[in-house]
Design an enzyme around this catalytic site. Structure first.
Site, short mmCIF file in Angstrom:
data_model
loop_
_atom_site.label_atom_id
_atom_site.label_comp_id
_atom_site.label_asym_id
_atom_site.label_seq_id
_atom_site.Cartn_x
_atom_site.Cartn_y
_atom_site.Cartn_z
N ARG A 49 0.84 -1.21 0.00
CA ARG A 49 0.00 0.00 0.00
C ARG A 49 0.87 1.26 0.00
O ARG A 49 0.97 1.97 -1.00
CB ARG A 49 -0.97 -0.02 1.20
CG ARG A 49 -2.08 1.00 1.14
CD ARG A 49 -1.68 2.41 1.56
NE ARG A 49 -1.03 2.48 2.86
CZ ARG A 49 -0.45 3.57 3.31
NH1 ARG A 49 -0.42 4.69 2.60
NH2 ARG A 49 0.16 3.57 4.50
N HIS B 185 5.58 4.53 12.66
CA HIS B 185 5.53 4.43 11.18
C HIS B 185 6.53 5.47 10.67
O HIS B 185 6.25 6.66 10.66
CB HIS B 185 4.11 4.73 10.72
CG HIS B 185 3.89 4.77 9.25
ND1 HIS B 185 3.06 3.88 8.59
CD2 HIS B 185 4.33 5.62 8.29
CE1 HIS B 185 3.02 4.17 7.30
NE2 HIS B 185 3.79 5.23 7.09
N CYS C 129 4.35 9.33 0.26
CA CYS C 129 2.95 9.76 0.20
C CYS C 129 2.82 10.77 -0.92
O CYS C 129 3.59 11.74 -0.97
CB CYS C 129 2.53 10.37 1.53
SG CYS C 129 0.90 11.11 1.48
N HIS D 215 9.23 7.04 7.88
CA HIS D 215 9.83 7.16 6.55
C HIS D 215 11.30 7.54 6.77
O HIS D 215 11.67 8.06 7.82
CB HIS D 215 9.06 8.18 5.71
CG HIS D 215 7.73 7.65 5.27
ND1 HIS D 215 7.49 7.23 3.97
CD2 HIS D 215 6.57 7.44 5.94
CE1 HIS D 215 6.24 6.79 3.88
NE2 HIS D 215 5.65 6.90 5.07
P1 HMG Z 1 -13.07 14.69 -2.00
O1 HMG Z 1 -12.77 15.05 -3.40
O2 HMG Z 1 -13.26 15.79 -1.00
O3 HMG Z 1 -14.30 13.66 -1.88
O4 HMG Z 1 -11.91 13.72 -1.49
P2 HMG Z 1 -15.81 13.79 -2.21
O5 HMG Z 1 -16.54 13.11 -1.10
O6 HMG Z 1 -16.17 15.20 -2.59
O7 HMG Z 1 -15.91 12.87 -3.51
C1 HMG Z 1 -15.27 13.21 -4.73
C2 HMG Z 1 -15.27 12.00 -5.66
O8 HMG Z 1 -14.49 10.94 -5.08
C3 HMG Z 1 -16.65 11.42 -5.88
O9 HMG Z 1 -16.62 10.83 -7.17
C4 HMG Z 1 -16.72 10.33 -4.83
O10 HMG Z 1 -17.63 9.30 -5.19
C5 HMG Z 1 -15.30 9.79 -4.86
P3 HMG Z 1 -17.35 11.56 -8.41
O11 HMG Z 1 -18.80 11.60 -8.04
O12 HMG Z 1 -16.74 12.93 -8.51
O13 HMG Z 1 -17.01 10.66 -9.55
N1 HMG Z 1 -14.90 9.16 -3.61
C6 HMG Z 1 -14.39 7.92 -3.52
N2 HMG Z 1 -14.12 6.98 -4.44
C7 HMG Z 1 -13.61 5.81 -4.00
N3 HMG Z 1 -13.33 5.55 -2.70
C8 HMG Z 1 -13.58 6.47 -1.75
C9 HMG Z 1 -14.14 7.72 -2.15
N4 HMG Z 1 -14.50 8.82 -1.48
C10 HMG Z 1 -14.97 9.70 -2.37
N5 HMG Z 1 -13.30 6.19 -0.47
C11 HMG Z 1 -11.15 11.91 -0.14
C12 HMG Z 1 -11.89 13.23 -0.17
C13 HMG Z 1 -10.89 11.57 1.32
C14 HMG Z 1 -12.00 10.84 -0.80
C15 HMG Z 1 -9.82 12.07 -0.92
O14 HMG Z 1 -9.15 13.17 -0.42
C16 HMG Z 1 -8.94 10.84 -0.85
O15 HMG Z 1 -9.25 9.79 -1.37
N6 HMG Z 1 -7.77 11.00 -0.17
C17 HMG Z 1 -6.86 9.89 0.02
C18 HMG Z 1 -5.46 10.38 -0.07
C19 HMG Z 1 -4.52 9.21 0.13
O16 HMG Z 1 -4.88 8.06 -0.09
N7 HMG Z 1 -3.27 9.53 0.55
C20 HMG Z 1 -2.28 8.53 0.74
C21 HMG Z 1 -2.55 7.63 1.91
S1 HMG Z 1 -2.17 8.39 3.47
C22 HMG Z 1 -0.45 8.11 3.67
O17 HMG Z 1 0.21 7.63 2.79
C23 HMG Z 1 0.15 8.38 5.01
C24 HMG Z 1 0.39 7.10 5.82
O18 HMG Z 1 1.28 6.22 5.15
C25 HMG Z 1 1.00 7.48 7.16
C26 HMG Z 1 2.16 8.45 6.99
O19 HMG Z 1 3.22 8.07 6.48
O20 HMG Z 1 1.93 9.60 7.35
C27 HMG Z 1 -0.92 6.35 6.09
MG MG Z 2 3.42 6.37 5.18
#
Ligand code: HMG
Ligand code: MG
Length: 303
Positions: free
Chosen positions: A15, A207, A240, A209
């Site tokens: 992931r 966690h 990220c 990096h």
């Molecule tokens: P948004 O644009 O504000 O969401 O994003 P929305 O609710 O307005 O929806 C917009 C569109 O996204 C819609 O589709 C929704 O259906 C769809 P449309 O109608 O326009 O076609 N949507 C989704 N589709 C699939 N799965 C979902 C989902 N939710 C909405 N769950 C949102 C808000 C939270 C969805 C967005 O910002 C997002 O997906 N962010 C994720 C970012 C991410 O994955 N970052 C990397 C992981 S975190 C990380 O790596 C850190 C970590 O490793 C720890 C560390 O190191 O710090 C964990």
């Molecule tokens: Mg991370």
């Protein structure tokens, strides 16, 4: 100072590692990687993220990955879930553990999830309630807990507040994340000590990096605080997409090499882990970031 005799390694390569790839990694390669990691003895393999495919296209095949993995008894396959939509998809895909990911700063919360910390926590409250109602475990992660690409220094109190909220909503474990790999051991210690005043150390995880090459030293500092769960990524893959310049997680091979030297039990086989790293690096056509893997490969070639 004593350190835990046993450590749980949470493998996040499939992931955190693959979410940052410039190209799409085939589903079959992700699945094969997960199989090799579990066969190396890892008991937790973070398998996918049910996030918006527009935000993170590399995780768009999360449901296909979950459908294809051969689940091994005793192994868990947590998946990231940012909201109710993600939870519904994760449940439909048969997830048994979800990970909610919050941030310690407002700026990162907005960049990563398009909402404030409070809005994010309100979403997670619903996600955790529903998950627990379905008998699904919830884990929490706090990004930028040790430094933020937008706000710089982060006060331990900001981390404590989010950690308490995550535990209160039912997360069985809360990981403190150095998303951009800027922490040093003193800072790591201060953050874990502050959080540990409110949450039992057995419920905390690190966690890290490795951007500044401090991850192993930070893990050692956390071990000295009694922390016994660490996230890491095979071959040091990852980063990220919303933390530009941050490199991958600390390499699982390097963590395992250090822990083996300390006689800390993990249940993971280093040779098989190195082989899993070689597999994914071969598929991605790039060298490993793990120094231990490189050294072991050089030794094997010389033998
Ligand atoms: P948004 O644009 O504000 O969401 O994003 P929305 O609710 O307005 O929806 C917009 C569109 O996204 C819609 O589709 C929704 O259906 C769809 P449309 O109608 O326009 O076609 N949507 C989704 N589709 C699939 N799965 C979902 C989902 N939710 C909405 N769950 C949102 C808000 C939270 C969805 C967005 O910002 C997002 O997906 N962010 C994720 C970012 C991410 O994955 N970052 C990397 C992981 S975190 C990380 O790596 C850190 C970590 O490793 C720890 C560390 O190191 O710090 C964990
Ligand atoms: Mg991370």
């Amino acid at each position: 100072m004593t350190i835990p005799r046993k450590v749980k390694l949470v493998e996040v390569g499939p992931r955190d590692g693959l979410q940052n790839e410039p190209g799409q990694v085939p589903t079959a390669v992700k699945v094969e990687l997960i199989h090799r990691l579990q066969d190396a003895g890892l008991g937790v393999v973070e398998a996918a993220a049910f996030v918006s495919p527009r935000w993170v296209p590399q995780m768009a095949d999360a449901a296909e990955v979950m459908a294809a993995i051969r689940r091994k008894p005793g192994v868990s396959y947590p998946v990231l879930v940012p909201n109710r939509k993600g939870l519904d998809a994760a449940l439909a895909a048969g997830a048994r553990e979800v990970v909610v990911f919050g941030a310690a700063t407002e700026s990162f919360s907005r960049k990563n999830t398009n909402c404030s910390i409070a809005e994010c926590l309100a979403r997670f409250q619903e996600v955790c309630r529903e998950a627990l109602d379905h008998g699904v475990k919830a884990r929490g992660i706090i990004s930028v807990a040790l430094g933020c690409p937008y706000e710089g220094e982060v006060k331990p109190q900001a981390v404590v507040a989010v950690a308490r909220a995550l535990e209160d909503m039912g997360c069985y474990e809360v990981a403190i994340a150095d998303t951009i790999g800027v922490a040093t051991p003193g800072k790591t210690r201060a953050a874990f000590e502050a959080v540990a005043r409110h949450i039992a150390v057995k419920r905390l995880a690190g966690h890290f990096h490795d951007t500044y090459g401090q991850a192993l030293a930070n893990i050692y500092a956390a071990l000295e605080c009694g922390i016994a769960t660490f996230d890491s990524s095979v071959a040091g893959l990852g980063g990220c997409p919303y933390a530009k310049g941050a490199t991958g997680n600390v390499a699982t091979e390097d963590v395992l090499y250090m822990l083996s030297g300390l006689r800390v039990e993990t249940g993971v086989d280093l040779d098989r882990l190195v082989a899993a790293g070689e597999y994914i690096c071969g598929e991605l056509k790039r060298p490993t970031h793990s120094k231990a893997a490189r050294a072991l490969a050089a030794r094997a070639r010389a033998a």
